[in-house]
Write a protein that holds these residues in place. Sequence first.
Motif, short mmCIF file in Angstrom:
data_model
loop_
_atom_site.label_atom_id
_atom_site.label_comp_id
_atom_site.label_asym_id
_atom_site.label_seq_id
_atom_site.Cartn_x
_atom_site.Cartn_y
_atom_site.Cartn_z
N TRP A 6 41.59 48.79 31.50
CA TRP A 6 41.14 47.49 31.02
C TRP A 6 41.68 47.26 29.61
O TRP A 6 41.47 48.07 28.71
CB TRP A 6 39.62 47.41 31.01
CG TRP A 6 39.06 46.26 30.23
CD1 TRP A 6 38.55 46.27 28.96
CD2 TRP A 6 39.00 44.89 30.65
NE1 TRP A 6 38.16 45.01 28.57
CE2 TRP A 6 38.42 44.14 29.59
CE3 TRP A 6 39.35 44.22 31.82
CZ2 TRP A 6 38.20 42.77 29.67
CZ3 TRP A 6 39.14 42.85 31.90
CH2 TRP A 6 38.56 42.15 30.83
N VAL A 7 42.39 46.15 29.41
CA VAL A 7 42.96 45.83 28.11
C VAL A 7 41.95 45.00 27.31
O VAL A 7 41.60 43.89 27.70
CB VAL A 7 44.29 45.07 28.24
CG1 VAL A 7 44.79 44.62 26.87
CG2 VAL A 7 45.32 45.94 28.94
N GLU A 8 41.51 45.56 26.20
CA GLU A 8 40.60 44.85 25.30
C GLU A 8 41.44 43.90 24.45
O GLU A 8 42.39 44.33 23.78
CB GLU A 8 39.88 45.87 24.40
CG GLU A 8 38.78 45.28 23.54
CD GLU A 8 37.46 45.19 24.28
OE1 GLU A 8 36.56 44.50 23.76
OE2 GLU A 8 37.32 45.79 25.36
N HIS A 9 41.12 42.61 24.48
CA HIS A 9 41.92 41.63 23.74
C HIS A 9 41.08 40.41 23.42
O HIS A 9 39.93 40.28 23.86
CB HIS A 9 43.16 41.23 24.54
CG HIS A 9 42.84 40.50 25.83
ND1 HIS A 9 42.71 39.14 25.91
CD2 HIS A 9 42.59 40.96 27.09
CE1 HIS A 9 42.42 38.78 27.14
NE2 HIS A 9 42.33 39.88 27.88
N CYS A 40 46.36 34.02 28.52
CA CYS A 40 46.59 35.33 27.89
C CYS A 40 47.95 35.92 28.25
O CYS A 40 48.12 37.14 28.21
CB CYS A 40 45.47 36.28 28.25
SG CYS A 40 45.25 36.50 30.04
N ALA A 41 48.91 35.08 28.60
CA ALA A 41 50.24 35.59 28.96
C ALA A 41 50.87 36.35 27.80
O ALA A 41 51.56 37.36 28.01
CB ALA A 41 51.14 34.45 29.41
N ALA A 42 50.63 35.88 26.58
CA ALA A 42 51.20 36.56 25.41
C ALA A 42 50.64 37.97 25.26
O ALA A 42 51.33 38.89 24.83
CB ALA A 42 50.92 35.75 24.14
N VAL A 43 49.36 38.13 25.63
CA VAL A 43 48.74 39.46 25.57
C VAL A 43 49.42 40.39 26.57
O VAL A 43 49.68 41.56 26.27
CB VAL A 43 47.23 39.37 25.87
CG1 VAL A 43 46.60 40.75 25.87
CG2 VAL A 43 46.54 38.47 24.86
N ALA A 44 49.71 39.87 27.76
CA ALA A 44 50.36 40.69 28.79
C ALA A 44 51.75 41.12 28.32
O ALA A 44 52.15 42.27 28.54
CB ALA A 44 50.46 39.90 30.09
N ASP A 45 52.48 40.23 27.68
CA ASP A 45 53.81 40.57 27.16
C ASP A 45 53.71 41.66 26.09
O ASP A 45 54.54 42.58 26.04
CB ASP A 45 54.49 39.33 26.57
CG ASP A 45 54.85 38.30 27.64
OD1 ASP A 45 54.97 38.71 28.83
OD2 ASP A 45 55.00 37.12 27.31
N GLN A 46 52.68 41.55 25.25
CA GLN A 46 52.46 42.56 24.22
C GLN A 46 52.07 43.90 24.86
O GLN A 46 52.55 44.96 24.46
CB GLN A 46 51.38 42.10 23.25
CG GLN A 46 51.14 43.05 22.08
CD GLN A 46 50.03 42.57 21.16
OE1 GLN A 46 49.58 41.42 21.24
NE2 GLN A 46 49.54 43.46 20.31
N ALA A 47 51.20 43.84 25.87
CA ALA A 47 50.75 45.06 26.54
C ALA A 47 51.91 45.77 27.25
O ALA A 47 51.93 47.00 27.33
CB ALA A 47 49.65 44.71 27.54
N ALA A 48 52.87 44.99 27.75
CA ALA A 48 54.01 45.57 28.45
C ALA A 48 54.88 46.44 27.54
O ALA A 48 55.64 47.28 28.02
CB ALA A 48 54.85 44.46 29.09
N ASP A 60 45.19 35.53 34.94
CA ASP A 60 44.97 34.42 34.01
C ASP A 60 44.15 33.34 34.71
O ASP A 60 44.64 32.62 35.56
CB ASP A 60 46.32 33.85 33.55
CG ASP A 60 46.21 33.01 32.29
OD1 ASP A 60 45.13 32.41 32.09
OD2 ASP A 60 47.17 32.93 31.52
N ASN A 61 42.87 33.29 34.35
CA ASN A 61 41.96 32.36 35.02
C ASN A 61 40.81 32.05 34.07
O ASN A 61 40.36 32.93 33.35
CB ASN A 61 41.45 33.00 36.32
CG ASN A 61 40.67 32.04 37.19
OD1 ASN A 61 39.68 31.45 36.75
ND2 ASN A 61 41.09 31.89 38.44
N ALA A 62 40.34 30.83 34.08
CA ALA A 62 39.23 30.45 33.20
C ALA A 62 38.00 31.31 33.42
O ALA A 62 37.20 31.52 32.51
CB ALA A 62 38.88 28.97 33.42
#
Length: 309
Positions: A6-9, A40-48, A60-62
Motif C-alpha cells: 500500500w502506497v501512503e500518499h 493520483c497518476a503523478a503519484v504512480a509515476d513517482q512510485a514507479a 484512480d477513482n473518487a
Amino acid sequence: MKTLVWVEHDNASVKDATLAVVTAASQLGEVHLLVAGEGCAAVADQAAKIAGVAKVHLADNAAYGHALAENVAPLIVDLMGSHDAFLAPATSNGKNIAPRVAALLDVMQISDILSVEGEKTFTRPIYAGNAIATVEASDAKLVITVRGTAFAKAAAEGGSAAVEAVAGPADAGLSSYVGSEIAKSERPELTSAKIIVSGGRALKDADTFQQVIFPLADKLGAAVGASRAAVDAGYVPNDYQVGQTGKIVAPEVYIAVGISGAIQHLAGMKDSKTIIAINKDEDAPIFQVADLGLVADLFNAVPELTSKL
C-alpha cells in the motif's frame, strides 16, 4: 512470492513511510505497489521510480480519494488473488486498512514487524517494546503492517516499473469523508525528522513549553515532540505525541527535555540513534536509555544551550 504494498500518499507525492515498506517487501519477493486515490497518476509515476519495484497498480477513482478503509479494502482483496502478501506502513491509514483486509481474507494480521526472518517468519514488539516476539504465519495469504523506523528506506530513484491501471469496487456506501484539519508547520514532520526535541510535563504549561522547546528546535532545524503527559495536560496538540499511543520515531538525535521516561514514551523513541536527556531527577528512567544525560534544571539548561547554538 509476490507482495502488494500500500502506497501512503496525499494524491500528490509518495510519503517516506512507503519506502521502508518496500525494503521489507523486497525481502519476501517481487514487489508490486498499489496507488489508490483520486487524480493520483503523478503519484504512480513517482512510485514507479522507487528502486526494487516491479509493477505499480494504479486505481484512480473518487471512491479512493481519502483512503477510506471501507472502500479500499475490497480493492486490495481483489488484487490479492494474484499476490501472496499485503504490506502496509504502520501509519494511521495502514492500521485502518490492513485489519479490514485481513478480515475479508479470513487470515490473521501480523502487526508492526521489525524484521523479516523467513518467508513467513517475522519479529514484532510486545509488552510496549520490552520484549520482541518471533512469529510464524500459517495462512496462505499474509497481511502485514511494517514499523517504518525498523527498516532502511528504499531509494526513491532508480526504478523503472510499469504502471498498470486497475479497477475495483466503487463506493461501498459504508462511510463518507466529512473533512479534516491538517496541522501545518514550517518545522520537519515528526516521523521523518532527523532531529527531534521533545518536552514533558515538567514544562508546566503551554506558554512555557513554547518558550523553552520551540527556540531550541528552531536553532537545530528540528521537529517538536511531546510526552503523553504533556499532551494530556494541553501543552501541545496530540499530533505532537511520541510514544506507544502516539508516533514511533527513530531520528538521528532525540532530545528529551523534562521527560521522566515512562514505558509508554520509551516505546516510541528508544530506537533513536542518539538520545540526549535533560532532567533534574538523576533517577529518572530516561537516563537508562540515554546516550548523553544532563542532570540539571531544564529552565536554566535549555535556554543556555539555545543561546550557545
